[in-house]
Design an enzyme around this catalytic site. Structure first.
Site, short mmCIF file in Angstrom:
data_model
loop_
_atom_site.label_atom_id
_atom_site.label_comp_id
_atom_site.label_asym_id
_atom_site.label_seq_id
_atom_site.Cartn_x
_atom_site.Cartn_y
_atom_site.Cartn_z
N LYS A 13 -11.23 -33.40 130.73
CA LYS A 13 -12.51 -33.62 131.43
C LYS A 13 -12.68 -32.67 132.61
CE LYS A 13 -11.69 -37.91 132.59
NZ LYS A 13 -10.29 -38.04 132.13
N ARG A 88 -14.57 -46.12 136.08
CA ARG A 88 -13.32 -46.30 135.35
C ARG A 88 -13.09 -47.73 134.91
NH1 ARG A 88 -10.22 -41.63 136.82
NH2 ARG A 88 -8.14 -41.67 135.99
N ARG A 127 0.95 -29.89 132.44
CA ARG A 127 -0.20 -29.52 133.28
C ARG A 127 0.24 -29.03 134.66
NH1 ARG A 127 -5.15 -33.55 134.00
NH2 ARG A 127 -3.69 -34.90 135.09
N ARG A 160 1.17 -32.46 139.50
CA ARG A 160 0.71 -33.69 140.15
C ARG A 160 1.81 -34.75 140.14
NH1 ARG A 160 -5.10 -35.10 137.63
NH2 ARG A 160 -4.13 -37.15 137.79
N ARG A 171 -0.56 -44.85 133.23
CA ARG A 171 -1.97 -44.44 133.29
C ARG A 171 -2.66 -44.67 131.96
NH1 ARG A 171 -1.02 -38.62 134.97
NH2 ARG A 171 -3.27 -38.30 134.81
P1 ADP Z 1 -6.69 -38.47 135.12
O1 ADP Z 1 -8.04 -38.51 134.47
O2 ADP Z 1 -5.84 -37.37 134.62
O3 ADP Z 1 -5.97 -39.79 135.14
P2 ADP Z 1 -7.84 -38.41 137.85
O4 ADP Z 1 -7.68 -37.26 138.76
O5 ADP Z 1 -9.19 -38.73 137.34
O6 ADP Z 1 -6.83 -38.09 136.65
O7 ADP Z 1 -7.25 -39.73 138.53
C1 ADP Z 1 -5.98 -39.76 139.13
C2 ADP Z 1 -5.74 -41.10 139.78
O8 ADP Z 1 -6.70 -41.28 140.83
C3 ADP Z 1 -5.91 -42.32 138.90
O9 ADP Z 1 -4.73 -42.61 138.19
C4 ADP Z 1 -6.24 -43.41 139.93
O10 ADP Z 1 -5.10 -43.83 140.61
C5 ADP Z 1 -7.10 -42.65 140.92
N1 ADP Z 1 -8.56 -42.73 140.59
C6 ADP Z 1 -9.37 -41.68 140.29
N2 ADP Z 1 -10.63 -42.10 140.04
C7 ADP Z 1 -10.61 -43.45 140.17
C8 ADP Z 1 -11.59 -44.46 140.00
N3 ADP Z 1 -12.85 -44.19 139.64
N4 ADP Z 1 -11.20 -45.75 140.22
C9 ADP Z 1 -9.94 -46.06 140.57
N5 ADP Z 1 -8.98 -45.16 140.74
C10 ADP Z 1 -9.29 -43.85 140.53
#
Ligand code: ADP
Ligand code: ZN
Length: 215
Positions: A13, A88, A127, A160, A171
């Site tokens: 994404k 999410r 990654r 990360r 996750r």
């Molecule tokens: P990925 O899609 O690879 O899991 P992101 O960068 O979107 O990575 O998210 C990393 C972390 O940030 C998530 O595992 C969560 O802890 C937090 N996070 C990101 N966006 C949200 C959201 N909309 N609601 C709750 N936690 C979030």
């Protein structure tokens, strides 16, 4: 135009979002990027979320909502935006809907990135991310030209904290439980487009095709 990119971690994404940003001239709003910036700055928000993120859990909804509200008010969002990583869960979906109603805005499309689960662990563990511009690389299929260095801005690449195998599994669990119901929800709203995300180039082209068909 207001778009949501929905899909599992490692689905590409972020990469596609950046390409769409350049193509459509609207900003990407990545809650993950915003949260990681806060962690780097060691500010109040960063301290609050660091542990949750390291374990792969979801940050509390009210924190995410505050971030989103602030961000979409800014001038560069007036022609739209691309959400990457938000909403999410169903609560965030409902809050977004309320917020958009207040602002008299609506979401044009939700793109669901379909990718086999077996691909994800391999993708995430390879990654690397640029510290400066947050561009993603993959050591096996999209490596940087120079070791550890971003092709675009020369920034240093890092892994990360949540791209470790134990956290990846958590996750994915969180995703399956909390985020996959959004697919059905947006399908019923007739906003959903399912994109084959096995190759991010194809995902980008598929989205462009859908958007072109809009007019
Ligand atoms: P990925 O899609 O690879 O899991 P992101 O960068 O979107 O990575 O998210 C990393 C972390 O940030 C998530 O595992 C969560 O802890 C937090 N996070 C990101 N966006 C949200 C959201 N909309 N609601 C709750 N936690 C979030
Ligand atoms: Zn960079």
């Amino acid at each position: 135009m207001r778009l949501i990119l929905l899909g599992p971690p490692g689905g590409g994404k972020g990469t596609v979002a950046k390409r769409l940003q350049a193509e459509l001239n609207i900003p990407v709003i990545s809650t993950g990027v915003i949260l990681r910036e806060a962690i780097d700055k060691k500010n109040k928000l960063g301290i609050e979320v660091e542990n949750i993120m390291r374990k792969g859990g979801l940050v509390p909804d009210h924190i995410i909502l505050e971030i989103i509200k602030e961000r979409i008010k800014q001038e560069d969002c007036k022609n739209g935006y691309i959400f990457d990583g938000f909403p999410r869960n169903i609560k965030q979906v409902n809050s977004l809907e309320e917020l958009n109603k207040e602002l008299n805005k609506y979401i044009d499309y939700v793109f669901y990135f379909e990718i086999p689960f077996s691909e994800i662990i391999q993708r995430l563990s390879n990654r690397r991310v640029c510290k400066k511009c947050s561009t993603n690389y993959n050591l096996s299929f999209n490596p940087p030209k120079k070791d550890n260095t971003c092709d675009l801005c020369g920034g240093e690449l890092y892994q990360r904290a949540d791209d470790k195998e134990e956290t990846i599994k958590n996750r994915l669990k969180v995703f399956a439980k909390q985020t996959t119901p959004l697919k059905k929800y947006y399908k019923e709203k007739k906003l959903l487009k399912v994109i084959d995300a096995n190759l991010s180039e194809n995902a980008f082209l598929a989205i462009k095709k859908v958007l072109r068909g809009m007019h």
